[in-house]
Design an enzyme around this catalytic site. Structure first.
Site, PDB file in Angstrom:
ATOM      1  N   ALA A 188      39.005  40.000  40.038  1.00 40.93           N
ATOM      2  CA  ALA A 188      39.845  39.065  39.280  1.00 40.93           C
ATOM      3  C   ALA A 188      41.328  39.414  39.366  1.00 40.93           C
ATOM      4  O   ALA A 188      42.169  38.542  39.610  1.00 40.93           O
ATOM      5  CB  ALA A 188      39.393  39.023  37.821  1.00 40.93           C
ATOM      6  N   GLU A 189      41.670  40.692  39.159  1.00 45.57           N
ATOM      7  CA  GLU A 189      43.088  41.067  39.213  1.00 45.57           C
ATOM      8  C   GLU A 189      43.630  40.964  40.637  1.00 45.57           C
ATOM      9  O   GLU A 189      44.789  40.591  40.843  1.00 45.57           O
ATOM     10  CB  GLU A 189      43.300  42.481  38.654  1.00 45.57           C
ATOM     11  CG  GLU A 189      42.964  42.651  37.181  1.00 45.57           C
ATOM     12  CD  GLU A 189      43.872  41.847  36.249  1.00 45.57           C
ATOM     13  OE1 GLU A 189      44.702  41.053  36.728  1.00 45.57           O
ATOM     14  OE2 GLU A 189      43.729  42.001  35.015  1.00 45.57           O
ATOM     15  N   ALA A 190      42.806  41.284  41.621  1.00 41.62           N
ATOM     16  CA  ALA A 190      43.236  41.144  43.016  1.00 41.62           C
ATOM     17  C   ALA A 190      43.401  39.678  43.396  1.00 41.62           C
ATOM     18  O   ALA A 190      44.232  39.347  44.248  1.00 41.62           O
ATOM     19  CB  ALA A 190      42.241  41.826  43.943  1.00 41.62           C
TER      20      ALA A 190
END
Length: 319
Positions: A188-190
């Site tokens: 998700a953060e990537a």
């Protein structure tokens, strides 16, 4: 009568589809290239590029708004480069904000759902409603692990996968929380941040270095909502300031940010706590999101804090 019945069934189906909408994707960790390609494929499907923040084929994209409760599934693949194994983990991600709602053990067909995602329903699985929420504050506390300085490698992802496969019950354990923190970061953060994608992908090379999450990476994740509210206003200014985050040019923006929230969609949720400091997803409707000072685009709260500190300095020094 048949016509009336058909219309009733059609309305029922349409009503159901408006409540929950889902798609399936894969993130392949086999190589650096397959990993980046997987993320780019998801971004293409779930978001729309901003024309004014674009260079060549690279752009910042805005998440396409979907009905509340919509999600997409991400199957984790390629953790073992040499064998097709470790392939029973599926993450459930809410589409409008890219929050991980929980994970599915496809071997047991069990969906472990975090307590703050009761509005997410996945058909065809046994759902375990956990007492643990998905906030970083909670997960770090249970994991006894700070994200700043957290290390992630192919080996640690395999260990994290095994921890989630062994997990059962409705309360997150230390090992399971650590596993979720790692997988959320590299999925998700990537998806949100090219900076995190770029720094982690090196861990998938043959030399297999370890990715260490920096304070700067953490700061990005905690300010995604604020960044999302400012970047749509960008029109080639000399820079952008959001809290401690500075972008000096469009290349810096594109090298850091990939996908932002749809803050300006009518009817989109404007406030939802997403981090340790309880910052909202997007700025509250009605507030002025940005102020331009000397051709630099400042987030309004950042500008207010800066000007306040400057006025206090001038007052105390008598200048």
């Amino acid at each position: 009568m048949k016509c009336i019945l058909f219309k009733w069934v059609l309305c029922l189906l349409l009503g159901f589809s408006s409540v929950s909408y889902s798609r399936e994707f894969t993130i392949d960790f086999s190589t650096q290239q397959s990993y980046v390609s997987s993320l780019n494929s998801i971004r293409t499907e779930i978001s729309t590029p901003l024309e004014h923040i674009s260079q060549g084929t690279t752009s910042v994209s805005v998440i396409n708004h979907t009905p509340p409760g919509s999600y997409f599934a991400v199957d984790i693949r390629g953790l073992d480069v040499y064998q097709a194994r470790f392939d029973h983990l599926r993450l459930i991600i809410e589409q409008n904000n890219l929050y991980v709602a929980g994970f599915v053990n496809t071997a047991t067909n069990t969906f472990y759902r975090f307590s703050d995602f009761t509005h997410i329903s996945v058909p065809g699985v046994t759902t375990v409603s956990m007492t643990t929420d998905s906030s970083y504050t909670t997960l770090q506390r249970v994991a006894a692990l700070e994200r700043s300085g957290m290390q992630i490698s192919r080996h640690s992802l395999v260990s994290s996968y095994l921890a989630l496969m062994e997990f059962s019950g409705n309360t997150m354990t230390r090992d399971a929380s650590r596993a979720v923190l790692r997988f959320v970061t590299v999925t998700a953060e990537a998806l949100r941040f090219r900076q995190i994608q770029r720094e982690f992908r090196q861990a998938l090379s043959e030399t297999a270095p370890v990715y260490t999450m920096t304070p700067g990476d953490v700061d990005l994740t905690l300010n995604w909502g604020r960044i999302s509210n400012v970047l749509p206003e960008y029109r080639g200014e000399d820079g952008v300031r959001v809290g401690r985050i500075s972008f000096n040019n469009i290349s810096a923006i594109l090298g850091t940010v990939a996908v932002i929230l749809n803050c300006h969609h009518q009817g989109a949720r404007s406030v939802r706590a997403v981090n340790e400091e309880s910052q909202p997803e997007c700025q509250i409707t009605g507030d002025r999101p940005v102020i331009k000072i000397n051709n630099t685009l400042w987030e309004s709260n950042t500008a207010a804090a800066f000007l306040n500190r400057k006025s206090q300095f001038l007052y105390t020094t008598g200048k």
